[in-house]
Design an enzyme around this catalytic site. Structure first.
Site, short mmCIF file in Angstrom:
data_model
loop_
_atom_site.label_atom_id
_atom_site.label_comp_id
_atom_site.label_asym_id
_atom_site.label_seq_id
_atom_site.Cartn_x
_atom_site.Cartn_y
_atom_site.Cartn_z
N ASN A 5 -10.41 -0.15 0.62
CA ASN A 5 -8.95 -0.06 0.57
C ASN A 5 -8.48 -0.59 -0.78
O ASN A 5 -8.61 -1.78 -1.05
CB ASN A 5 -8.39 -0.88 1.74
N HIS A 12 -3.27 7.04 2.75
CA HIS A 12 -3.73 5.74 2.23
C HIS A 12 -5.05 5.40 2.91
O HIS A 12 -5.19 5.53 4.12
CB HIS A 12 -2.67 4.68 2.51
N CYS A 64 0.81 -1.23 0.00
CA CYS A 64 0.00 0.00 0.00
C CYS A 64 0.84 1.27 0.00
O CYS A 64 0.33 2.36 -0.28
CB CYS A 64 -0.92 0.01 1.20
#
Ligand code: ACO
Length: 353
Positions: free
Chosen positions: A290, A260, A120
């Site tokens: 996500n 993020h 990520c």
């Protein structure tokens, strides 16, 4: 931390684009698939829905649409690109790289293309790499793409993970900038000792994929969520402070923070620790879940097209992810705001071949 040595030329983002698939997977859909509820998911994660790619829509297909939009916004052609850096955990396949597949699809025949694995945190790593390559005059125009088809590595019988993830792509063009403009700092960190908190156990050279691995669902994401939560809050706070310090920019000088999108509670906890007002922190996790390495460039493209950044504004990106990796970047924005803001909804539903 990698400060840009004096005399090295600067780098900035000169174009952005994003794409998310049309299919929406809602919390109500998930209630029919696993033992969960809309209220649990919203309360614990902030997610209401996420996008899921079609079976015939691998990561490269999503990336191509985001890239075309980024090139258009930078007024560039595919042949102008010197390097394609794809940050992903879900390439179409391991050979050839996802970047080479995208290169072929867009006809960027002058580019060197390769993938970077930093989960990520990938977009921050890609930005750091692009800044160094431009600073050292190895390249003039670099495409950094964060793309994920996480639905291909999620176990949709595991309620601990399947409610979290979604698919999508975001792209940014990085080009030279005047000193003191554009990317002012990039902090890139990792700690391999913590690797087991988030892993896909099978499918690599340590444990090639076989029937037993698939039966055990070891081809999917295994996550120790509680541990990761604490690591995320601590590391995102640390790296944003580090990047601000390196950039010589105060927290109160930031126009926007783009974190993020892992969990709304992680974002809120980080925000509280840093003392940043909520209206400066971008969240779209309710709509997309996500999307790992794609989440920051997707969010960035949305704010750019909404006209929320103008030249001279300071914007920060901050992320953590598997590895464990984490990092942050601070920019002095250089792209002009669009004359007419573009509604995100039109972006999301627009499709282009
Ligand atoms: N629906 C209902 N109940 C659930 C669900 C669900 N979808 N998932 C877990 N539960 C249950 C658990 O089984 C547990 O039940 P138990 O008490 O009977 O054992 C209970 O809810 C509480 O579970 P916790 O793990 O304590 O819940 P928590 O509040 O920590 O939230 C979550 C879990 C959302 C995963 C959180 O820990 C988190 O967000 N962690 C970070 C995850 C993350 O960021 N992942 C991605 C990181 S890297 C990347 O982006 C790829």
């Amino acid at each position: 931390m990698s400060p840009q040595p004096e005399g090295i030329r600067g780098a900035t983002i000169s174009g952005t684009g994003m794409y998310v698939p049309e299919r929406v997977l809602t919390n109500a859909d998930l209630e029919k698939m696993v033992d969960t509820t809309d209220s649990w998911i919203v309360e614990r994660t902030g997610i209401r829905e996420r996008r899921i790619a079609r079976d015939d829509e691998p990561s490269s297909e999503m990336a191509v649409i985001a890239v075309r939009r980024a090139l258009e916004s930078a007024k560039l052609e595919p042949k102008d690109i010197d390097q394609i850096i794809v940050v992903t955990t879900t390439p179409d396949r391991f050979l050839p790289s996802c970047a080479c597949t995208i290169q072929k699809k867009i006809g960027a025949s002058n580019a060197a293309a390769y993938d970077v694995f930093a989960a990520c945190t990938g977009f921050i790593y890609g930005l750091g790499l692009a800044r160094s390559l431009i600073g050292s005059r190895v390249a003039e125009t670099i495409l950094v793409i964060g793309v994920e088809k996480l639905s291909s590595i999620v176990d949709y019988t595991d309620r601990n993970t399947c409610v979290l993830f979604g698919d999508g792509a975001g792209a940014a063009i990085v080009q030279p900038a005047q000193p003191g403009q554009g990317i002012l700092a990039v902090s890139m960190r990792s700690d391999g000792e913590l690797g087991e908190v988030l892993e896909i156990p099978a499918g690599g050279s340590a444990r090639p994929m076989d029937e037993a691995a698939v039966r055990a669902k070891d081809n999917t994401i295994h996550m120790r969520g509680k541990e990761l939560f604490k690591i995320a809050v601590r590391t995102m706070e640390e790296s944003l402070r580090e990047a601000l310090n390196e950039a010589g920019v105060g927290m109160d000088e930031l126009k926007l923070v783009i974190p993020h999108q892992a969990n709304q509670r992680i974002i809120d906890a980080m925000r509280d620790r840093l003392g940043v007002p909520a209206d400066k922190v971008i969240t779209n996790i309710d709509r997309y879940g996500n999307t790992s390495s794609a989440s920051i460039p997707i969010s960035l493209d949305e704010v750019v097209r909404e006209g929320r950044l103008k030249p001279g504004d300071h914007v920060a990106f901050v992320a953590f992810g598997g590895g464990v990796t984490w990092g942050a970047s601070v920019m002095r924005w250089t792209m002009p705001a669009p004359l007419v803001p573009v509604e995100p909804a039109t972006l999301v539903s627009a499709r282009r071949s």
